[in-house]
Design a protein around this motif. Structure first.
Motif, PDB file in Angstrom:
ATOM      1  N   ALA A  74      -1.532   1.534 -11.128  1.00  0.00           N
ATOM      2  CA  ALA A  74      -0.563   0.666 -11.803  1.00  0.00           C
ATOM      3  C   ALA A  74      -0.634  -0.745 -11.226  1.00  0.00           C
ATOM      4  N   ASP A  75      -0.478  -1.708 -12.077  1.00  0.00           N
ATOM      5  CA  ASP A  75      -0.620  -3.115 -11.685  1.00  0.00           C
ATOM      6  C   ASP A  75       0.716  -3.645 -11.153  1.00  0.00           C
ATOM      7  N   ASN A 108       1.349  -6.571 -10.553  1.00  0.00           N
ATOM      8  CA  ASN A 108       1.524  -7.904 -11.139  1.00  0.00           C
ATOM      9  C   ASN A 108       1.648  -7.809 -12.657  1.00  0.00           C
ATOM     10  N   ASP A 109       2.574  -6.950 -13.092  1.00  0.00           N
ATOM     11  CA  ASP A 109       2.796  -6.789 -14.533  1.00  0.00           C
ATOM     12  C   ASP A 109       3.784  -7.803 -15.087  1.00  0.00           C
ATOM     13  N   SER A 155       7.922  -6.009 -12.700  1.00  0.00           N
ATOM     14  CA  SER A 155       8.371  -5.051 -11.683  1.00  0.00           C
ATOM     15  C   SER A 155       8.958  -5.719 -10.454  1.00  0.00           C
TER      16      SER A 155
END
Length: 315
Positions: free
Chosen positions: A16-17, A19-20, A23
């Protein structure tokens, strides 16, 4: 929102990123996951996370964010410093910002220095830090008056008012807006003092351009609300979203934006000073009607406005 550190670890391990774009910012409301995101490479700059953290009183998380924000654009200039002052954050927050390279000589769009702005927000300790950084401009009577009011110093404010009987009427709009601004920050005593000294109580300010009575009811501050109503404030006063104080009572009683608000006591004060009670809406049982407008309130506020006890029996 679910703040689950174990799930966060599993998601990050699965790719999972961090830097979405969402978050890190949202983790700050309950920052159990914030360190995990930062360890996974979340970038602080450009996310508004530092600004959001200043909305909250969490110096530990704020310092953690700063330690991962070296060189970020957010630290250039003085926007963060001015936001910290507006949110009435602690001297420790301001010292951390200065250590991170934020400009202590920052000025607002109106040209007001951070030093003077700290005094206007009733933060003499923060002002002393900024004064030590070289910003020690001489204050005029108007700023001395606002500063005395903001820190709740009635004696000093009245002494200044004695030699300047045109105050507060002669203050410009930016200074007058400090009444709703301070009320929005929970400064009950200073706001009451300002009302006593003749501040125009219909002046709008704060994040949602609301009168001081709207700000008081939003926070469930019945002491301030009753004080203002006794000095001419009215439940019909509008705010920036186009509704009035009754609408503010509706939203705040349902959403409870502060932990210790007393919206029933606010309703009691509003009714005592002229707001109509409610009638049941036969078409929508979960709503009531106040002054011709359909509203929804918390159960306890609804019961009071209908003249019922909590069991729904009319008194």
């Amino acid at each position: 929102m679910n703040f689950d550190p174990d799930l966060t670890r599993r998601l990050l391990a699965a790719g999972a990123d961090p830097n979405d774009g969402e978050s890190l910012y949202h983790s700050l409301d309950n920052p159990v996951c914030t360190p995990l995101l930062l360890e996974a490479g979340a970038v602080v700059g450009g996310t508004n996370a530092l600004f959001r953290c200043l909305d909250l009183d969490d110096i530990g998380t704020f310092k953690l964010l700063l330690s991962h924000a070296v060189g970020a654009e957010d630290l250039k200039g003085g926007r963060l410093l001015l936001w910290a002052i507006r949110r009435r954050r602690s001297p420790a927050h301001v010292e951390a910002l200065l250590a991170a390279g934020v400009d202590p000589a920052a000025r607002t769009k109106d040209g007001v220095s951070a030093y003077v702005q700290a005094l206007r927000y009733g933060l003499p300790e923060v002002a002393a830090i900024l004064e030590g950084e070289g910003d020690n401009a001489e204050l005029d009577d108007e700023d001395l008056f606002v500063a005395a009011c903001a820190r709740g110093d009635a004696e000093a404010a009245r002494l200044i008012g004695a030699r300047r009987p045109d105050l507060p009427g002669a203050l410009g709009e930016a200074r007058l807006r400090m009444l709703p601004e301070l009320a929005a920050a929970g400064c009950t005593g200073p706001a009451m003092l300002m009302a006593d000294l003749g501040w125009p109580i219909d002046i709008e300010g704060g994040d949602w351009r609301a009168s001081v009575l709207n700000q008081a009811v939003f926070r469930g501050d019945a002491t301030l609300a009753r004080h203002l109503l006794g000095r001419g404030a009215a439940w019909t006063e509008k705010h920036g979203y186009g509704d009035n104080v009754c609408g503010t009572l509706s939203w705040a009683s349902l959403n409870r934006p502060v932990e210790d608000g007393d919206w029933v006591a606010c309703a009691e004060a509003l009714v005592e000073y002229g707001m109509p009670r409610a009638e049941r809406d036969p078409q929508h049982p979960e709503h009531v009607v106040v002054a011709g407008t359909r509203r929804q309130f918390s159960e306890d506020v609804t019961a009071f406005l209908l003249g019922e006890d909590q069991s729904g029996v009319s008194g």
